[in-house]
Scaffold this active site. Structure first.
Site, PDB file in Angstrom:
ATOM      1  CB  SER A  67      -4.832   0.830  14.105  1.00  0.00           C
ATOM      2  OG  SER A  67      -5.917   1.840  14.281  1.00  0.00           O
ATOM      3  N   GLY A 104       0.681  -1.189   0.029  1.00  0.00           N
ATOM      4  CA  GLY A 104       0.091  -0.108   0.062  1.00  0.00           C
ATOM      5  C   GLY A 104       0.849   1.177  -0.010  1.00  0.00           C
ATOM      6  N   GLY A 105       1.909   1.125  -0.956  1.00  0.00           N
ATOM      7  CA  GLY A 105       2.620   2.383  -0.667  1.00  0.00           C
ATOM      8  C   GLY A 105       2.767   3.424  -1.696  1.00  0.00           C
ATOM      9  N   GLY A 106       1.439   3.534  -2.145  1.00  0.00           N
ATOM     10  CA  GLY A 106       1.246   4.603  -3.230  1.00  0.00           C
ATOM     11  C   GLY A 106       0.304   5.718  -2.718  1.00  0.00           C
ATOM     12  CB  SER A 107      -2.852   5.990  -1.543  1.00  0.00           C
ATOM     13  OG  SER A 107      -3.059   4.846  -0.909  1.00  0.00           O
ATOM     14  CE1 TYR A 134      -7.794  -1.488   9.894  1.00  0.00           C
ATOM     15  CE2 TYR A 134      -8.629  -0.378  12.096  1.00  0.00           C
ATOM     16  CZ  TYR A 134      -7.578  -0.739  10.983  1.00  0.00           C
ATOM     17  OH  TYR A 134      -6.570   0.196  11.136  1.00  0.00           O
ATOM     18  CG  ASN A 183       1.181   1.366   4.966  1.00  0.00           C
ATOM     19  OD1 ASN A 183       0.844   2.046   6.113  1.00  0.00           O
ATOM     20  ND2 ASN A 183       0.655   1.589   3.795  1.00  0.00           N
ATOM     21  CB  ALA A 215      -7.388  -7.729  11.470  1.00  0.00           C
TER      22      ALA A 215
END
Length: 255
Positions: A146, A18-21, A159, A94, A162
């Site tokens: 988180s 998920g490294g582009g946003s 969520y 991520n 997890a």
């Protein structure tokens, strides 16, 4: 914000899911500015982001289109990154999805999907990078979690479950692979004002209520998470493993 420089990260092979946003984009940029060789995956096209990063940092990341719920595709993407940049020395798990839901709404299909994104992909990525890290004599894995499970937040029980499970995974892997000098840590951000959060969940009342819980009065930006990730990736934290680093403005107090 000016981040410190960690010379040992120069030329390090780094893989970010998920490294582009959102937070992931800030992490990719931070590693690029360290001179690392960065590969990242996400589903949507990130060519424009890579162009921007090359212009801003002089260092172009490798984007590999991938749905992280597809185990075969994720493992193949990590192999592609290793072929391009050398064996992955730093893995940042991520990518996540905090879609809101009630317990009554949870179907078998939704449960399988939510766990595939928020837990199983982390397991599979760790499986894929650890053998090469063992051969190299060490590596660093950072699992982004988180504070939601620490707060007992409602509105997304799968969520938060997890995220809690990721801490158990982090501690067990740290113990299992510590003898190989593979460090496994978790990093738990607070409420970070990413474009997705601003679009989907942030309201003036919700934000005001959350800021009252923080010790610090400022909202969190994705860049606030990058410094902690760089620290955990660098040899500066070589004696730190099995830990959960919290960056949340002081909502939860650990220790």
């Amino acid at each position: 914000m000016t981040l410190p420089t960690y010379p040992d990260l120069r030329n390090a092979s780094v893989f970010v899911t998920g490294g582009g946003s959102g937070i992931g984009a800030a992490l990719t940029e931070a590693f690029l500015r360290q001179g690392a060789r960065v590969a990242f995956v996400q589903r949507s096209d990130a060519t424009g982001f890579c162009d921007d990063m090359e212009q801003a940092t002089g260092n172009r990341p490798l984007f590999i289109a991938c749905d992280i719920t597809d185990r075969v595709a994720l493992v193949d993407a990590i192999a592609q990154a290793a072929a391009a940049h050398g064996p992955v020395r730093v893995l940042v798990n991520n990518a996540a999805n905090d879609q809101r839901h009630s317990l009554a709404e949870v179907t078998e299909e939704f449960l399988d999907w939510a766990l595939a994104v928020n837990f199983k992909s982390y397991v599979y990525a760790c499986q894929a990078v650890i053998p090469a890290m063992q051969t190299m004599g060490g590596g660093a894995i950072i699992n982004i979690t988180s504070i939601s499970y620490m707060m007992g937040s409602s509105g997304f029980p799968v969520y938060t479950a997890a995220n809690s499970a990721l801490n158990g995974l982090t501690r067990s892997l740290a113990r299992e692979f510590g003898g190989d000098r593979i460090r496994v840590n978790a990093l738990a951000p607070g409420w970070v004002m990413t474009p997705k959060q601003l679009e989907c969940w942030v309201t003036p009342d919700a934000l005001a209520d959350h800021l009252k819980r923080q010790c610090l009065p400022d909202t969190l930006a994705a860049e606030d998470i990058a410094g902690g990730v760089l620290f955990l990736a660098s040899d500066v934290s070589r004696a730190m493993t099995g830990q959960a680093l919290v960056i949340d403005g002081g909502v939860v107090v650990t220790g």
